[in-house]
Scaffold this motif. Structure first.
Motif, PDB file in Angstrom:
ATOM      1  N   GLN A   1      -3.675  10.462   4.207  1.00  0.00           N
ATOM      2  CA  GLN A   1      -3.236  11.741   5.403  1.00  0.00           C
ATOM      3  C   GLN A   1      -4.483  13.129   5.173  1.00  0.00           C
ATOM      4  N   HIS A   2      -3.967  13.652   6.687  1.00  0.00           N
ATOM      5  CA  HIS A   2      -5.082  14.816   6.608  1.00  0.00           C
ATOM      6  C   HIS A   2      -5.972  14.632   7.132  1.00  0.00           C
ATOM      7  N   ASP A   3      -6.725  13.056   6.544  1.00  0.00           N
ATOM      8  CA  ASP A   3      -8.407  12.486   6.665  1.00  0.00           C
ATOM      9  C   ASP A   3      -8.633  14.062   5.512  1.00  0.00           C
ATOM     10  N   ARG A   4      -8.403  13.568   4.597  1.00  0.00           N
ATOM     11  CA  ARG A   4      -8.677  14.049   3.346  1.00  0.00           C
ATOM     12  C   ARG A   4      -9.056  13.010   2.686  1.00  0.00           C
ATOM     13  N   GLU A   5      -9.892  13.159   1.810  1.00  0.00           N
ATOM     14  CA  GLU A   5     -11.220  12.435   0.520  1.00  0.00           C
ATOM     15  C   GLU A   5      -9.828  12.117  -0.693  1.00  0.00           C
ATOM     16  N   ILE A   6     -10.514  10.565  -0.897  1.00  0.00           N
ATOM     17  CA  ILE A   6      -9.947  10.056  -1.487  1.00  0.00           C
ATOM     18  C   ILE A   6     -10.275  10.286  -3.311  1.00  0.00           C
TER      19      ILE A   6
ATOM     20  N   VAL B   1      -7.260  13.771 -11.663  1.00  0.00           N
ATOM     21  CA  VAL B   1      -6.992  12.413 -12.540  1.00  0.00           C
ATOM     22  C   VAL B   1      -6.116  12.729 -14.005  1.00  0.00           C
ATOM     23  N   ILE B   2      -6.820  13.362 -14.892  1.00  0.00           N
ATOM     24  CA  ILE B   2      -5.459  13.520 -15.282  1.00  0.00           C
ATOM     25  C   ILE B   2      -4.369  13.951 -15.008  1.00  0.00           C
ATOM     26  N   ASP B   3      -3.823  15.167 -14.077  1.00  0.00           N
ATOM     27  CA  ASP B   3      -2.238  14.810 -14.554  1.00  0.00           C
ATOM     28  C   ASP B   3      -1.880  13.275 -13.740  1.00  0.00           C
ATOM     29  N   PHE B   4      -2.667  12.803 -12.874  1.00  0.00           N
ATOM     30  CA  PHE B   4      -2.787  11.808 -12.294  1.00  0.00           C
ATOM     31  C   PHE B   4      -1.903  10.229 -13.366  1.00  0.00           C
TER      32      PHE B   4
ATOM     33  N   GLY C   1      -0.199  -4.419  -5.636  1.00  0.00           N
ATOM     34  CA  GLY C   1      -0.242  -2.797  -4.874  1.00  0.00           C
ATOM     35  C   GLY C   1      -1.573  -2.387  -5.176  1.00  0.00           C
ATOM     36  N   ILE C   2      -1.388  -0.964  -4.643  1.00  0.00           N
ATOM     37  CA  ILE C   2      -3.204  -0.972  -3.990  1.00  0.00           C
ATOM     38  C   ILE C   2      -1.809   0.436  -3.947  1.00  0.00           C
ATOM     39  N   LEU C   3      -2.243   1.482  -4.466  1.00  0.00           N
ATOM     40  CA  LEU C   3      -2.040   3.146  -4.357  1.00  0.00           C
ATOM     41  C   LEU C   3      -3.127   4.414  -4.372  1.00  0.00           C
ATOM     42  N   VAL C   4      -2.630   4.827  -2.821  1.00  0.00           N
ATOM     43  CA  VAL C   4      -3.734   5.989  -2.459  1.00  0.00           C
ATOM     44  C   VAL C   4      -3.443   6.878  -3.620  1.00  0.00           C
ATOM     45  N   ILE C   5      -4.004   8.150  -4.237  1.00  0.00           N
ATOM     46  CA  ILE C   5      -4.658   9.407  -4.497  1.00  0.00           C
ATOM     47  C   ILE C   5      -4.889  10.244  -3.804  1.00  0.00           C
TER      48      ILE C   5
ATOM     49  N   VAL D   1       0.911  -1.265   0.314  1.00  0.00           N
ATOM     50  CA  VAL D   1      -0.116   0.168   0.019  1.00  0.00           C
ATOM     51  C   VAL D   1       0.552   0.854   0.120  1.00  0.00           C
ATOM     52  N   ALA D   2       0.519   1.925  -0.861  1.00  0.00           N
ATOM     53  CA  ALA D   2       1.261   3.292  -1.560  1.00  0.00           C
ATOM     54  C   ALA D   2       0.362   4.663  -1.407  1.00  0.00           C
ATOM     55  N   GLY D   3       0.816   5.690  -1.453  1.00  0.00           N
ATOM     56  CA  GLY D   3      -0.189   6.858  -2.245  1.00  0.00           C
ATOM     57  C   GLY D   3       0.579   7.963  -0.914  1.00  0.00           C
ATOM     58  N   ASN D   4      -0.904   8.541  -1.046  1.00  0.00           N
ATOM     59  CA  ASN D   4      -1.694   9.308   0.275  1.00  0.00           C
ATOM     60  C   ASN D   4      -1.683   8.745   1.690  1.00  0.00           C
ATOM     61  N   VAL D   5      -1.410   7.456   2.062  1.00  0.00           N
ATOM     62  CA  VAL D   5      -1.716   7.253   3.344  1.00  0.00           C
ATOM     63  C   VAL D   5      -0.800   7.292   4.543  1.00  0.00           C
ATOM     64  N   ASN D   6      -0.959   7.235   5.829  1.00  0.00           N
ATOM     65  CA  ASN D   6       0.124   7.127   7.225  1.00  0.00           C
ATOM     66  C   ASN D   6       0.409   6.604   6.989  1.00  0.00           C
ATOM     67  N   ASN D   7       0.612   5.071   6.941  1.00  0.00           N
ATOM     68  CA  ASN D   7       1.550   3.535   7.174  1.00  0.00           C
ATOM     69  C   ASN D   7       1.536   3.075   5.837  1.00  0.00           C
ATOM     70  N   PRO D   8       2.370   3.518   5.082  1.00  0.00           N
ATOM     71  CA  PRO D   8       2.707   2.733   3.351  1.00  0.00           C
ATOM     72  C   PRO D   8       3.269   1.809   3.946  1.00  0.00           C
ATOM     73  N   GLY D   9       3.592   0.807   3.520  1.00  0.00           N
ATOM     74  CA  GLY D   9       3.895  -0.586   3.886  1.00  0.00           C
ATOM     75  C   GLY D   9       3.796  -2.004   2.872  1.00  0.00           C
TER      76      GLY D   9
END
Length: 416
Positions: free
Chosen positions: A273-278, A326-329, A316-320, A243-251
């Motif tokens: 991170q910071h309780d943002r929306e997915i 979406v376009i930039d990703f 793999g799980i990538l959280v944005i 698990v990677a991306g905008n999460v508090n505990n990637p691993g």
């Protein structure tokens, strides 16, 4: 609440990874001793009963692959361990190499015994160079103790393992490109047939497996019940997820199949991170598909994820989160494939370039309706006519995004 389990990872931290004696003290090589006294076909049946699918992304049944490799006629067969792990956001195999190297060596020896091979090759990605000494030491000690070489455990079985490093090419995760790289050639895919199980590395019959797929085998031989009681339906057992991306505990986490995506992201990876929306979640690396937060309560199984429009793939799980459009990703993802395409076949070489150009136009608000249609057509042609899996799957992300986020591809939607 935790959904993590210790089956494949139960040896992590339990022994000195530089000492074969330490590994043997926790039961190391007992699976090999058991295997060489079994009928190889019974081992294939065991793997089939456990419904193990290839953990590298292709999801081909492991028991069937070994049975087919065993049935191929020919001498000097080869087992290849694909440790290239070039898929972005995927780093589970690195943890297995680093924390349990002797188990991987034991697994390859068992594979050699079952398939009737005489040599094993570990193809490790260039970026894992720091782990070369760990594997070389494990190979050397296994040979000194008689687990590699001639007449292993007195069973008249000969097997040796060789370690190769890649040159940093993503395309060498594809089987035929990997094989050509081992042979000292440019790492470019070739046409099939002949299939590698008949004519692989150095034209020898070859069985190629992922690190995680192989690493499961010794554990399963010694403790089938625990594995079979994990999971649900057709997805039996456990899976390593990165698990990677905008999460508090990637691993990397080992989960029983059936764990929900929400439990993985919020219980294990610590939430956003910071309780943002997915904004979106990508499954299976750069070649994987994307979806939105509506998937959170979906069980992580082959069938449930496929029904939701994504796949397990490499794990793999990538959280944005919402900070990235979406376009930039998609532009970032496309830049990766434009760089990593080997350029050998026209659909992939030209298709990746032109899709990158159109995505850049879309981000600037300059794309036309015809551009969007052209991009969709190119993506479809690539998936049907590219030479290898890179070109076939390079536009999985784009095609899934066009279905899941249609508003983004409406003219003026580049800011979505």
């Amino acid at each position: 609440m935790s959904t993590e389990i210790k089956f494949l990872t139960k040896n992590f931290g339990q022994y000195d990874t530089s000492s074969i004696g330490s590994y043997m003290n926790i039961g190391g090589f007992e699976a090999l001793r058991k295997a060489v006294n079994m009928n190889p076909e019974d081992i294939c049946t065991l793997l089939s009963d456990a419904k193990i699918r290839g953990r590298g992304g292709a999801e081909y049944p492991l028991g069937r692959k070994w049975s087919q490799a065993r049935a191929v006629r020919g001498e000097n067969k080869v087992i290849i361990c694909n440790a290239d792990e070039g898929e972005t956001t995927t780093f589970k195999d690195r943890e297995l190499i680093k924390n349990d190297p002797f188990n991987l060596i034991e697994a390859m020896i068992i594979a050699g015994f079952v398939c009737g091979a005489t040599d094993g090759y570990i193809y490790m990605r260039a970026e894992y160079a720091c782990h070369r000494p760990t594997l070389l030491n494990a190979i050397r000690q296994a040979k000194n103790y008689g687990f590699l070489g001639e007449n292993i455990l007195g069973k008249g079985f000969d097997f040796n393992i060789h370690l190769y490093s890649g040159g940093g090419a993503y395309v060498c995760g594809e089987g035929t490109a990997l094989i050509r790289s081992i042979e000292g050639k440019a790492g470019r895919p070739r046409m099939k047939p002949p299939f590698i199980k008949v004519s692989g590395v150095f034209a020898r019959p070859t069985c190629l497996n992922n690190v995680e797929s192989l690493s499961l085998v010794p554990h399963l031989l010694l403790d089938q019940d625990t594995y079979m009681h994990c999971g649900t339906g057709e997805s039996i057992g456990t899976k390593l997820v990165s698990v990677a991306g905008n999460v508090n505990n990637p691993g990397v986490f080992e989960i029983p199949f059936g764990t929900t995506v929400r439990e993985i992201i919020y219980n294990l990876a610590g939430g956003i991170q910071h309780d943002r929306e997915i904004q979106l979640i990508q499954f299976g690396g750069a070649s994987g598909k994307v979806t939105d937060a509506s998937i959170l309560d979906t069980p992580y199984t082959y069938d449930d994820l496929r029904a939701a429009g994504v796949m397990v793939g490499s794990g793999g799980i990538l959280v944005i989160d919402k900070r990235t459009s979406v376009i930039d990703f998609l532009r970032m993802n496309q830049e990766f494939f434009s760089e990593e395409s080997c350029g050998q076949c026209t659909p992939c070489r030209e298709g990746n370039l032109h899709i990158k150009i159109i995505l850049d136009k879309l981000a600037k608000g300059e794309a036309t309706e015809q551009d969007i249609k052209t991009m969709s057509t190119i993506a479809r042609v690539m998936s049907m006519s590219s030479l290898c899996g890179l070109g076939e799957t390079a536009q999985n992300t784009l095609q899934s995004a066009m279905k899941k986020f249609p508003e983004v591809f409406a003219l003026g939607g580049a800011k979505a």
